[in-house]
Design an enzyme around this catalytic site. Structure first.
Site, short mmCIF file in Angstrom:
data_model
loop_
_atom_site.label_atom_id
_atom_site.label_comp_id
_atom_site.label_asym_id
_atom_site.label_seq_id
_atom_site.Cartn_x
_atom_site.Cartn_y
_atom_site.Cartn_z
N ASP A 11 0.86 -1.18 0.00
CA ASP A 11 0.00 0.00 0.00
C ASP A 11 0.90 1.23 0.00
O ASP A 11 2.11 1.12 0.12
CB ASP A 11 -1.02 -0.03 1.13
N GLU A 17 -5.22 12.66 9.39
CA GLU A 17 -5.67 13.63 8.37
C GLU A 17 -6.61 14.65 9.01
O GLU A 17 -6.47 15.86 8.81
CB GLU A 17 -6.39 12.91 7.22
N PHE A 55 -14.54 8.21 9.14
CA PHE A 55 -13.90 7.83 7.88
C PHE A 55 -13.93 6.31 7.69
O PHE A 55 -13.66 5.57 8.61
CB PHE A 55 -12.45 8.31 7.85
N LYS A 56 -14.30 5.91 6.48
CA LYS A 56 -14.23 4.48 6.16
C LYS A 56 -13.51 4.32 4.82
O LYS A 56 -13.70 5.12 3.91
CB LYS A 56 -15.65 3.90 6.01
N GLU A 112 -14.12 2.21 2.68
CA GLU A 112 -15.10 1.87 1.64
C GLU A 112 -15.67 3.14 1.00
O GLU A 112 -15.80 3.24 -0.22
CB GLU A 112 -16.26 1.04 2.20
N THR A 113 -16.06 4.11 1.86
CA THR A 113 -16.69 5.32 1.32
C THR A 113 -15.63 6.36 0.95
O THR A 113 -15.87 7.23 0.13
CB THR A 113 -17.61 5.95 2.38
N ARG A 114 -14.46 6.28 1.57
CA ARG A 114 -13.37 7.23 1.42
C ARG A 114 -13.81 8.67 1.74
O ARG A 114 -13.41 9.62 1.10
CB ARG A 114 -12.75 7.12 0.03
N MET A 115 -14.73 8.77 2.71
CA MET A 115 -15.19 10.09 3.15
C MET A 115 -15.36 10.08 4.66
O MET A 115 -15.50 9.02 5.28
CB MET A 115 -16.55 10.41 2.51
N SER A 116 -15.39 11.29 5.25
CA SER A 116 -15.75 11.43 6.65
C SER A 116 -16.54 12.73 6.77
O SER A 116 -16.59 13.51 5.82
CB SER A 116 -14.51 11.48 7.52
N1 LIG Z 1 -9.90 11.21 7.45
C1 LIG Z 1 -10.29 11.20 6.19
N2 LIG Z 1 -11.44 11.80 5.84
C2 LIG Z 1 -11.85 11.79 4.59
N3 LIG Z 1 -11.23 11.20 3.58
C3 LIG Z 1 -10.08 10.58 3.84
C4 LIG Z 1 -9.56 10.54 5.15
N4 LIG Z 1 -8.41 9.83 5.11
C5 LIG Z 1 -8.23 9.46 3.84
N5 LIG Z 1 -9.23 9.90 3.07
C6 LIG Z 1 -9.41 9.68 1.63
O1 LIG Z 1 -9.68 8.31 1.41
C7 LIG Z 1 -8.72 7.75 0.52
C8 LIG Z 1 -8.46 6.30 0.90
O2 LIG Z 1 -7.86 6.23 2.17
P1 LIG Z 1 -7.26 4.85 2.65
O3 LIG Z 1 -6.68 5.08 3.99
O4 LIG Z 1 -8.25 3.79 2.45
O5 LIG Z 1 -6.16 4.56 1.61
P2 LIG Z 1 -4.79 5.29 1.49
O6 LIG Z 1 -4.27 5.40 2.87
O7 LIG Z 1 -4.93 6.51 0.66
O8 LIG Z 1 -3.97 4.35 0.63
P3 LIG Z 1 -3.15 3.11 1.06
O9 LIG Z 1 -4.08 2.02 0.75
O10 LIG Z 1 -2.00 3.22 0.16
O11 LIG Z 1 -2.77 3.22 2.51
C9 LIG Z 1 -7.53 8.64 0.67
O12 LIG Z 1 -6.73 8.60 -0.47
C10 LIG Z 1 -8.16 10.00 0.85
O13 LIG Z 1 -8.53 10.52 -0.40
MG LIG Z 2 -3.69 3.02 4.36
#
Ligand SMILES: Nc1ncnc2c1ncn2[C@@H]1O[C@H](COP(=O)(O)OP(=O)(O)OP(=O)(O)O)[C@@H](O)[C@H]1O
Ligand SMILES: [Mg+2]
Ligand SMILES: [K+]
Length: 714
Positions: free
Chosen positions: A341, A382, A410-411, A413-417
């Protein structure tokens, strides 16, 4: 198929200008591992271990233990029969062999078995020593258990249960494995990792797991206990290094079966031999038949096989990696593809807000306002760094607006918080494509300048997060992260080993491309959800590839479990560590290279010593078979091609060689054959030449020399 669509060549990243980015925001730096600290520290064996191993060699003579190693068990039976013959020469019928010959053979066979036992015992020794020192760090700790009324009660760590919440303050020991649910602290984990620099542990995100027996050196954290007493990481570690859980690997079992079958065939040959020779009119003596059998069967590899496996596991441990099974270590030796990752693995993982960029006609104030509300309750690095930056920029955080709203955590799956406010308005921040989809689903439109601004951030390797309220997007948060130094060299090394690297990240394609190029991975896959990471692994596996995965996040856990080798970072989440079959205590993802090398080395060492063992036996035939016939028919001296002094001396020399070759090869079995990155074909032919040819030549010289010495006595 999916993977096919998503995999993009890193070369595409060449379109994007390279940019020097060196942040000054590395406050989490202690997470940066210390390479190879543990490699040279320990000696191969010390005096105490040797004494213990000598004792164990005798304890292991117990036939109930020996039977597990059929080859050496046959030698032990040979020892018992010749021992009986030493005292009662005619116990199995009239014998013309002089008693001294029986004694001597019996003694050599005893040593053969002891040498093999010693090899295993010395290999086990280091793990046992390490387990002992870990046990010392295991102690009863006083825990501050948090009660329902908000007060704490002091209880013993041994009565802690999964789900309990404890408070740990500066100077105190963490009473059990758990996850930080509130606060941030620096923790000294040296008891477990051997690394003295404290690491930052914080609620939310991928650095929230703590291990029992480690010490908080600053601040205070609230920890939810995740394992019952007796099932902790330290407990697992102890039983692992102690070898209590060691099971034979499939490869080892297969090889054992082949070697045992070979032994059985030789036994049949040797047992039926007297019928033929009797028919031809001469008799073969029992001790001579036993000597023949022991020389024929693959005793060298039979004596070293288990030591090779144990030492391989041990080498992994010396690198501060905990392997849950020998199978995982072996699989590492055959890996074709490695999935990593991005955040926290290739980059430092302390993604920090560094700027806010409004889009369309939104003002900085509006963007700050909604960014604050979206992040007030976001306990990830973040989220927290966003709040910090807002404070730095002097913007007021309106906590009352958010009061009573529903927190959207934050999840992956949704990539949002964000938050759902009391008045019904919904506030979100997250990956740009996710927020766009969310806004469009509510009938909103996308500001014309959004993509351009987001791409600008991504091209620099940053992560843009869009901030939206219902159907309107206000702007972007610029999150920065840094690629760990030395990544490119490590990935080059993997390429030389013929291993493909794929970076699978939840981040957007542009950011992914920039980081992929900077780090030098072969391919990348962006916008990965947890299930996508599994799909990538399954796809590679369906192509017949063995896949390794390194990761630290909870979103990596399913993929870590699916991979043939799952290497979790000790700094990572509990879920990741439980799903993986290896944990790197130094949290250095490129450690996978060492693990792969050790796995390859293990497979090579086993192959080379098997080749050597069998080649060796062939050479012994030339010494022992002519001698045997010369004993029966003295006229057959022409068979004595090695020019050995007497038939009895030839037989004893072959047997002595057969015994001492085992301890002579112990250092090689323990240290493993040196591995240099090269193609497997080149490796194979190189090893066949050295160990096949060497295996034939060495005994000729060895037996000849021993015979010259022996002939001085008989
Ligand atoms: N606290 C947060 N609130 C909202 N969105 C977030 C937050 N943290 C990360 N994201 C968004 O969600 C995406 C996915 O995050 P996730 O942690 O699943 O993967 P990643 O850390 O970017 O990648 P990796 O899989 O390489 O660790 C991020 O690229 C970012 O755009
Ligand atoms: Mg990660
Ligand atoms: K042998």
């Amino acid at each position: 198929m999916m993977a096919n669509l998503l995999v993009k060549e890193t070369n595409r990243a060449a379109e994007f200008p390279e940019k020097e980015r060196r942040g000054s925001f590395q406050k989490n730096l202690p997470q940066q591992p210390n390479h190879n600290d543990h490699k040279d520290g320990k000696k191969l064996m010390d005096k105490e271990m040797v004494i213990q191993a000598l004792k164990d060699s005798f304890i292991k003579l117990d036939p109930r233990k020996m039977v597990k190693n059929p080859i050496m068990f046959v030698v032990e039976i040979g020892f018992i029969i010749t021992l009986i013959l030493s005292f009662a020469p005619n116990a199995f019928g009239n014998s013309g062999v002089e008693p001294w010959f029986n004694y001597t053979v019996s003694l050599i066979l005893l040593f053969t078995v002891l040498f093999a036992n010693f090899a295993e015992a010395i290999a086990e020794g280091r793990g046992k020593a390490q387990a002992d020192s870990l046990k010392k760090s295991k102690q009863e700790i006083t825990a501050n258990l948090l009660k329902g009324n908000g007060k704490t009660e002091k209880i013993s760590s041994t009565s802690l249960k999964k789900g309990d919440v404890v408070m740990v303050s500066q100077g105190e020991m963490i009473p059990g494995d758990g996850e930080v649910i509130e606060g941030l602290a620096s923790v000294d984990e040296s008891a477990i990792t051997g690394e003295s620099a404290p690491v930052i542990k914080e609620a939310g995100g991928d650095f929230n797991s703590v291990t029992g027996g480690t010490r908080v050196v600053s601040d205070q954290i609230k920890v939810r206990i995740t394992s019952n007493s007796g099932e902790s990481f330290l407990d697992r570690m102890i039983s692992l290094v102690e070898g209590a859980e060691r099971q034979k690997t499939p490869n080892e079992i297969a090889l054992n079966t082949v070697l045992t079958s070979l032994t059985l065939i030789f036994m049949i040959v040797v047992v039926t031999l007297p019928f033929f020779t009797n028919y031809l009119g001469f008799a073969l003596e029992i001790p001579i038949l036993i000597a023949l059998l022991v020389c024929l069967i693959p005793t060298t590899i039979g004596g070293l096989l288990s030591a090779i496996g144990i030492a391989g596991m041990d080498r992994v441990t010396q690198f501060n990696v905990l392997a849950m099974s020998g199978k995982a270590v072996e699989a590492a030796g055959d890996i074709n593809t490695i999935i990593l990752d991005k955040t926290g693995t290739i980059t430092f993982g302390n993604r920090m807000a560094s700027n806010f960029i409004p889009v369309s006609d939104a003002s900085q104030e509006e963007l700050h306002y909604w960014t604050g509300i979206s992040s007030l309750n976001d306990e990830t690095p973040e989220g927290r760094s966003t709040i910090e930056l807002l404070k730095e920029k002097g913007s007021k955080l309106n906590a009352s607006e958010a009061a009573g709203g529903q927190i959207i955590e934050f999840k992956a799956e949704t990539r949002m918080s964000g938050m759902d406010l009391r008045d019904g308005r919904r506030v979100r921040k997250g990956a740009v494509d996710s927020v766009k989809d969310w806004v469009i689903a509510q009938g909103g439109t996308i500001p014309a300048d959004l993509d351009e601004e987001a791409n600008e951030i991504a091209r620099e390797g940053g992560t843009p997060l869009a901030v939206a309220v219902d159907s309107r997007i206000f702007g972007l948060i610029y999150l920065k992260d840094t690629v760990k130094p030395g990544m490119k060299e490590r990935f080059d090394q993997l390429r030389q080993m013929g291993i493909k690297t794929i970076m699978a990240t939840g981040d957007n394609p542009l950011t992914a491309a920039t980081i992929a190029k900077e780090a030098g991975v072969d391919e990348f896959i962006a916008e990965c959800k947890p299930e996508d990471k599994i799909e990538v692994i399954k796809y590679e596996q369906s192509q017949g590839k063995l896949v390794a995965m390194t990761g630290d996040g909870t979103n990596d856990a399913p993929a870590l479990a699916q991979a043939d080798v799952g290497l979790a970072m000790n700094s990572g989440t509990t879920a990741a560590k439980e799903a993986a079959n290896m944990v790197d205590l130094d949290s250095n993802p490129t450690k996978i290279i060492e693990v792969v090398s050790i796995g390859k080395q293990l497979l090579m060492t086993r192959g080379a010593l098997t080749t050597f063992s069998i080649a060796n036996d062939i050479a012994k035939y030339f010494a022992i078979i002519p001698a045997m016939f010369m004993l029966a028919i003295p006229e057959m001296t022409a068979l004595n091609i090695m020019g050995l002094s007497t038939p009895l001396s030839a037989i004893l020399s072959a047997l002595i060689f057969n015994a001492i070759i085992i301890p002579m090869l112990i250092p090689l079995a323990m240290k493993g054959i040196a591995y240099k990155p090269m193609s497997s074909n080149a490796l194979l032919s190189r090893n066949l030449t050295i160990y096949g040819l060497g295996g034939v030549l060495v005994p000729f010289i060895g037996i000849k020399l021993i015979d010259m010495a022996v002939s001085l006595f008989i």
